[in-house]
Design a protein around this motif. Structure first.
Motif, mmCIF file in Angstrom:
data_model
loop_
_atom_site.group_PDB
_atom_site.id
_atom_site.type_symbol
_atom_site.label_atom_id
_atom_site.label_comp_id
_atom_site.label_asym_id
_atom_site.label_seq_id
_atom_site.Cartn_x
_atom_site.Cartn_y
_atom_site.Cartn_z
ATOM 1 N N UNK A 1 -24.949 41.622 -17.721
ATOM 2 C CA UNK A 1 -24.681 40.767 -18.871
ATOM 3 C C UNK A 1 -24.428 39.347 -18.386
ATOM 4 N N UNK A 2 -25.232 38.412 -18.871
ATOM 5 C CA UNK A 2 -25.068 37.006 -18.487
ATOM 6 C C UNK A 2 -24.092 36.347 -19.473
ATOM 7 N N UNK A 3 -23.020 35.765 -18.913
ATOM 8 C CA UNK A 3 -21.933 35.236 -19.731
ATOM 9 C C UNK A 3 -21.825 33.728 -19.574
ATOM 10 N N UNK A 4 -21.879 33.024 -20.692
ATOM 11 C CA UNK A 4 -21.627 31.593 -20.711
ATOM 12 C C UNK A 4 -20.193 31.343 -21.131
ATOM 13 N N UNK A 5 -19.622 30.255 -20.684
ATOM 14 C CA UNK A 5 -18.237 29.924 -21.021
ATOM 15 C C UNK A 5 -18.199 28.549 -21.674
ATOM 16 N N UNK A 6 -17.611 28.490 -22.841
ATOM 17 C CA UNK A 6 -17.444 27.240 -23.566
ATOM 18 C C UNK A 6 -16.003 26.781 -23.384
ATOM 19 N N UNK A 7 -15.805 25.758 -22.548
ATOM 20 C CA UNK A 7 -14.461 25.283 -22.237
ATOM 21 C C UNK A 7 -14.102 25.577 -20.796
ATOM 22 N N UNK A 8 -13.612 24.553 -20.081
ATOM 23 C CA UNK A 8 -13.276 24.720 -18.659
ATOM 24 C C UNK A 8 -11.835 24.347 -18.385
ATOM 25 N N UNK A 9 -10.961 24.598 -19.354
ATOM 26 C CA UNK A 9 -9.539 24.331 -19.175
ATOM 27 C C UNK A 9 -8.845 25.487 -18.476
ATOM 28 N N UNK A 10 -7.562 25.684 -18.785
ATOM 29 C CA UNK A 10 -6.772 26.689 -18.072
ATOM 30 C C UNK A 10 -7.242 28.114 -18.337
ATOM 31 N N UNK A 11 -7.897 28.357 -19.458
ATOM 32 C CA UNK A 11 -8.429 29.689 -19.762
ATOM 33 C C UNK A 11 -9.865 29.804 -19.265
ATOM 34 N N UNK A 12 -10.711 28.887 -19.713
ATOM 35 C CA UNK A 12 -12.127 28.967 -19.370
ATOM 36 C C UNK A 12 -12.411 28.898 -17.891
ATOM 37 N N UNK A 13 -11.647 28.084 -17.161
ATOM 38 C CA UNK A 13 -11.904 27.953 -15.724
ATOM 39 C C UNK A 13 -11.596 29.249 -14.973
ATOM 40 N N UNK A 14 -10.516 29.929 -15.368
ATOM 41 C CA UNK A 14 -10.178 31.206 -14.725
ATOM 42 C C UNK A 14 -11.272 32.241 -14.990
ATOM 43 N N UNK A 15 -11.721 32.298 -16.236
ATOM 44 C CA UNK A 15 -12.772 33.246 -16.606
ATOM 45 C C UNK A 15 -14.060 32.928 -15.853
ATOM 46 N N UNK A 16 -14.452 31.661 -15.835
ATOM 47 C CA UNK A 16 -15.700 31.268 -15.178
ATOM 48 C C UNK A 16 -15.656 31.543 -13.681
ATOM 49 N N UNK A 17 -14.543 31.234 -13.042
ATOM 50 C CA UNK A 17 -14.429 31.465 -11.603
ATOM 51 C C UNK A 17 -14.508 32.947 -11.263
ATOM 52 N N UNK A 18 -13.867 33.792 -12.094
ATOM 53 C CA UNK A 18 -13.926 35.232 -11.850
ATOM 54 C C UNK A 18 -15.351 35.755 -11.994
ATOM 55 N N UNK A 19 -16.069 35.257 -13.006
ATOM 56 C CA UNK A 19 -17.459 35.665 -13.191
ATOM 57 C C UNK A 19 -18.324 35.166 -12.030
ATOM 58 N N UNK A 20 -18.111 33.915 -11.639
ATOM 59 C CA UNK A 20 -18.866 33.338 -10.521
ATOM 60 C C UNK A 20 -18.674 34.138 -9.240
ATOM 61 N N UNK A 21 -17.448 34.610 -9.027
ATOM 62 C CA UNK A 21 -17.121 35.316 -7.790
ATOM 63 C C UNK A 21 -17.428 36.811 -7.848
ATOM 64 N N UNK A 22 -18.049 37.260 -8.922
ATOM 65 C CA UNK A 22 -18.448 38.661 -9.026
ATOM 66 C C UNK A 22 -17.308 39.627 -9.253
ATOM 67 N N UNK A 23 -16.237 39.178 -9.915
ATOM 68 C CA UNK A 23 -15.060 40.020 -10.107
ATOM 69 C C UNK A 23 -15.093 40.834 -11.391
ATOM 70 N N UNK A 24 -16.136 40.646 -12.203
ATOM 71 C CA UNK A 24 -16.272 41.414 -13.444
ATOM 72 C C UNK A 24 -17.506 42.301 -13.322
ATOM 73 N N UNK A 25 -17.330 43.596 -13.086
ATOM 74 C CA UNK A 25 -18.478 44.487 -12.915
ATOM 75 C C UNK A 25 -19.438 44.407 -14.103
ATOM 76 N N UNK A 26 -20.715 44.264 -13.779
ATOM 77 C CA UNK A 26 -21.724 44.250 -14.820
ATOM 78 C C UNK A 26 -21.936 42.915 -15.492
#
Length: 259
Positions: A1-26
């Motif tokens: 599943x390809x995930x886009x993130x709208x917003x790079x603040x304290x919430x979006x940045x954590x989510x994006x970094x985890x996805x970038x680093x392969x921490x969310x299976x699938x």
């Protein structure tokens, strides 16, 4: 599943970094959209590009962003995971999003729990009473609509003070960065009018507290959630981006999960 993130603040940045680093299976990061921020190490792009490469978009940019961009995301065929649930207090917005498809709308649980039980109990019959009381550090509750005198009094407070109590829609609108939880509860019980919300400022509060009490045909419930505030954004709880990541994992790799 390809995930886009709208917003790079304290919430979006954590989510994006985890996805970038392969921490969310699938799941993998498709890109990040934020006109105001451009964190190093994240693939930034414009919204049209994000929509062309994403299966799902996480909205983590605030209530205005959900109102403006949400319909575009869904009409492009992307699913939408909403973090700024408080925006749905606006009359007609949820209906507008649901009609904008073919993308599907998902709501993040954010900083609270118990929503699954409230949702189940509401199917048995309408709740008679639902109250959510949110207590946060006083300095994090200063609002633009306050006069300078009111804001300064709040910053200098030495004891807890109830700032406002009323219908969930009213409190969510008055405290858009702090009362998304009131909207979440109202949506879970399927009745905006029955939910009473209150915001309490406590200068000594080390944690953010949400106390939910409810009574209806299914029984009586009381939940108390005490979260650590986000170090970067004290108006939000530190757990919120991890609630998003939990939801993404459940969507990307369905297995035996609670819904």
């Amino acid at each position: 599943m390809k995930v886009g993130v709208l917003g790079a603040g304290s919430i979006g940045s954590v989510v994006a970094e985890a996805l970038r680093d392969g921490l969310v299976p699938g799941a993998e990061l498709a890109g990040v959209v934020d006109p105001a921020l451009s964190p190093a190490g994240l693939p930034m792009c414009a919204l049209p590009e994000l929509l062309s490469t994403s299966d799902l978009v996480v909205e983590a940019a605030g209530q205005r962003a959900l109102t403006d961009a949400g319909p575009q995301v869904l009409s492009a065929g992307c699913d939408l995971l909403v973090v700024s649930v408080g925006a749905l207090a606006a009359d007609g917005l949820l209906e507008k999003l649901l009609a904008a498809g073919p993308g599907a709308v998902h709501l993040s649980t954010g900083a609270i729990g118990g929503l699954d039980l409230l949702r189940s109990a509401a199917l048995l019959g309408q709740f008679e009473r639902v109250v959510i009381e949110t207590t946060k550090k006083a300095s994090s509750l200063v609002q633009p609509w306050m006069s300078e005198a009111e804001a300064e009094e709040l910053r200098q407070a030495t004891a807890p003070v109830e700032l406002r109590r009323g219908p969930a829609r009213e409190i969510t609108a008055a405290f858009p960065k702090s009362a998304n939880v009131a909207a979440s509860v109202a949506l879970a019980v399927r009745d905006w009018d029955v939910v009473e919300a209150a915001v309490i400022a406590d200068p000594a509060a080390p944690l953010t507290s949400h106390v939910i009490t409810a009574a209806g045909p299914a029984g009586e419930y009381r939940f108390e959630i005490r979260n650590r505030p986000s170090p970067q954004t004290p108006t939000s709880s530190q757990v919120v981006p991890y609630a998003v990541l939990s939801a993404l994992e459940a969507l990307a790799t369905p297995r035996a999960v609670f819904r």
